[in-house]
Enzyme design. Sequence first.
Site, PDB file in Angstrom:
ATOM      1  N   ASP A  25      -0.008   4.837   1.288  1.00  0.00           N
ATOM      2  CA  ASP A  25      -0.303   5.702   2.807  1.00  0.00           C
ATOM      3  C   ASP A  25       0.074   4.844   4.006  1.00  0.00           C
ATOM      4  OD1 ASP A  25      -1.231   8.249   1.479  1.00  0.00           O
ATOM      5  OD2 ASP A  25      -3.012   6.832   0.484  1.00  0.00           O
ATOM      6  N   ASP A  53       0.726  -1.045  -0.053  1.00  0.00           N
ATOM      7  CA  ASP A  53       0.116  -0.104  -0.029  1.00  0.00           C
ATOM      8  C   ASP A  53       0.704   1.425   0.124  1.00  0.00           C
ATOM      9  OD1 ASP A  53      -2.431   1.555   0.188  1.00  0.00           O
ATOM     10  OD2 ASP A  53      -2.111   1.582   2.395  1.00  0.00           O
TER      11      ASP A  53
END
Length: 602
Positions: free
Chosen positions: A155, A153
């Site tokens: 963030d 991912d």
Amino acid sequence: MSLKTVGTALTRTILARGNGTPPVARSTKASRLSTSCSLLADRQQGQSHERISGRPTGDAPSPSEPPHTRTAADKKRAPETVGAPGVPGVKRRSFTSDAAATDQRAYLWARYNDLKRLVHDLIPPGACKSLNAAAVYANNEVNLAEVDIYGFDYDYTLALYSDALNTMIYNTARRFLIEHFKYPEGIRKYDYIQNFATRGLHYDIQKGLLMKIDAFHYIEPGTVYRGLSPVPDDEVLQLYGGTFHVPLQQDSGFYGKGPKVKQFMDIFSIPEMTLLAVANDFFITNDIDYDPVHLFKDVSVTCTSADVTATVCYWVVFLCVTDNFILRGEETDAVLHQLVTHGKKLFLITNSPFSFVDKGMTHMVGKNWRDFFDVVIVQADKPHFFTDCIKPFRRLDDNGALRWEKITSLDKGQIYKQGNLFDFLRLTHWRGSKVLYFGDHLYSDLADLMLRHGWRTGAIVPELENETKVVSTDKYALNLTWLQALTGLMERLQMHRGTESKEVFQEWQREREELRVMTKNLFNPHFGSIFRTCHNPTYFSRRLSRFSDIYMTNLSSLLNYDQSYTFYPRRTPLQHEAPLWMDQLCTGCMKTPFLEDMSIIR
């Protein structure tokens, strides 16, 4: 001296001084609280101690009373019947006719003082300094030699953010709530409160209550807030029908969104919880009638609105303020270099827009950051990306504009938008345990990958850094050890039920509650640790152990291990199992590796 050594020494000293007392045979409804020391002590004394005239069975003679004072009748007395059905080897507690309860208060306090001296004497300063916040912790066995593909991912995984970003999100959402939804101007006076809310909390939508729930769906007393004010435990009991239990049908569902209760699992949700708290506080303080359900929906829409997202992107992309928001970018660069150098394939699946990701990755890694990744997917719409098979992949050009071609392959150097995991698997053939995916959101990033597709998963938990610091303090070690010792003492001596004994136990129970509050406040004065309630794992901790094979503070923890390292989970004993391993006698803090030991790998 480590806490393992302390645990062993404490156990041996308690046994040597006769500080353990065999419990009565308990029914299945009896309390199951116990400690390692009490289990060992009870077993040892249940098998070895003989009755002494004028003293309760199971107590050792005092140092001033030599063993030869025991009478022949005592030595010849037939052994007592053993245990209750299903509880072999445990003697029932009984008193001789001349051992009436004389001054039980003095007896109980003597046991208390003996144990307290042991705890203070045997725990040296710095007993837990060996804890390492940069370690990787394992819920399941993972051999990195079997992992060929690493997914990420963006963030709070590749990019770690400072509190300045939470402040910006809060300020932007507060302005939007006032200007768009026409909420009172008075809310504007509330600034962002750092360290008020923590990840993993639950919010009762209809009652407007923010709370912490354990793995068994019970609310932790003292952690329920209406606005910015704590709700007394008596009122909580009244609101929930005389219990702290939140029924399953009301609790959050698989993705943390129940019909009446929502769990906030995203780090980005901390500003949202804070805005909910201050808005509730404004209405309550000013005695303004409002509907908590409307407030929840408006704040939820506000924090996920395009305006808030666009504002954050504008600051990062166009005002070039990445230095104020992104932390430890050089470590992310080092992790990517290490993996690519060892021939690993990398991919990125994020919900963030390309312009935001591009600016951040360029800041951390450089303009050629896409060369590290075999596949890059933005605005993926997780968790639906992992469960739906409807949205097709679309390619973006170098300016971020959508292309119209049909996607028949996922090529390196290209940027793709949306799509779904089923097409991703079909086009890449990356399946099973050879894939290890990292994310911070246990539901949106990890749950479906582990449960449905058999990928390995790694959770990024930035809160570990602070929690590890707290656990490493002398104050925490002393408070927790004494809390556990006092709990064990209360369990072993609970058969004393006279009036004086009850008064003593009431004092002990008050001290136990004070110790719990003190321990909680070391982490967060409002909600405590994100991993534990008083003695149970939190609901967040339960999900963490269920949906992640390994977890760590940030990706740079991988730099402490080579690419053939195997992570082994610690075998924690169940309640009915004896703690037979040194690793389980205390915290197991020596299980984690040290940075200096692994520095050559860096």
